[in-house]
Design an enzyme around this catalytic site. Sequence first.
Site, PDB file in Angstrom:
ATOM      1  CB  CYS A  87      -0.898  -0.001   1.235  1.00  0.00           C
ATOM      2  SG  CYS A  87      -1.823   1.547   1.438  1.00  0.00           S
TER       3      CYS A  87
ATOM      4  CG  ASP B 286      -2.400  -3.768  -0.590  1.00  0.00           C
ATOM      5  OD1 ASP B 286      -3.117  -3.937   0.409  1.00  0.00           O
ATOM      6  OD2 ASP B 286      -2.065  -2.660  -1.019  1.00  0.00           O
TER       7      ASP B 286
ATOM      8  CB  VAL C 135       6.372 -12.820 -21.654  1.00  0.00           C
ATOM      9  CG1 VAL C 135       5.386 -13.753 -20.982  1.00  0.00           C
ATOM     10  CG2 VAL C 135       7.245 -12.136 -20.614  1.00  0.00           C
ATOM     11  CD  GLU C 136      12.469 -16.666 -19.325  1.00  0.00           C
ATOM     12  OE1 GLU C 136      12.238 -17.798 -18.856  1.00  0.00           O
ATOM     13  OE2 GLU C 136      12.750 -15.671 -18.620  1.00  0.00           O
ATOM     14  CB  SER C 137       7.699 -18.311 -17.785  1.00  0.00           C
ATOM     15  OG  SER C 137       8.671 -19.323 -17.799  1.00  0.00           O
TER      16      SER C 137
ATOM     17  CG  HIS D 132      -5.510  -2.752  -5.002  1.00  0.00           C
ATOM     18  ND1 HIS D 132      -4.372  -3.021  -4.287  1.00  0.00           N
ATOM     19  CD2 HIS D 132      -6.531  -2.955  -4.152  1.00  0.00           C
ATOM     20  CE1 HIS D 132      -4.691  -3.374  -3.057  1.00  0.00           C
ATOM     21  NE2 HIS D 132      -6.004  -3.327  -2.947  1.00  0.00           N
ATOM     22  CD  GLU D 133      -7.690   1.168  -8.113  1.00  0.00           C
ATOM     23  OE1 GLU D 133      -8.814   1.165  -7.575  1.00  0.00           O
ATOM     24  OE2 GLU D 133      -6.634   1.351  -7.456  1.00  0.00           O
TER      25      GLU D 133
END
Length: 153
Positions: free
Chosen positions: A51, A58, A73-75, A92-93
């Site tokens: 937060c 969070d 994407v390479e994991s 969060h957004e």
Amino acid sequence: MTTDVSGLTQLGAHVEAPKSPEEAVMERVPSPHQGSAYVVRFTAPEFTSLCPMTGQPDFAHIVIDYIPGEWLVESKSLKLFLTSFRNHGAFHEDCSVYIGKRLVELLAPQWLRIGAYWYPRGGIPIDVFWQTGEPPQGIWLPDQGVPTYRGRG
């Protein structure tokens, strides 16, 4: 069939977790099925950030679906990128949409969506959804499988 991994710097190497999402390096590899519409899904059920006001952790269950263009994407690099949020303060957004936009910038996928299902803060869960547009017709796009909040688990 083999995938060209010659440009990767993190796969197969000991890599410290990045200090911030901005410093994190995501890597990509050529898609072996360019021109085919298929969905790739990554699920991160233990995503953590901070937060920005209180510094308290969070937690979220993140689901990323994308239809590759030329790149995947390479994991491991994605995992390190997501881990970099553990010491990062953002709402969060911001976290949710930033992840989606970074992937779009790296991959230029045919389509991408992110569902970020955040655990309650102050008794209210916040879910954030972002996508690049309408999904292409004719693809199999399963539900993200995360129920609306009823004591997630």
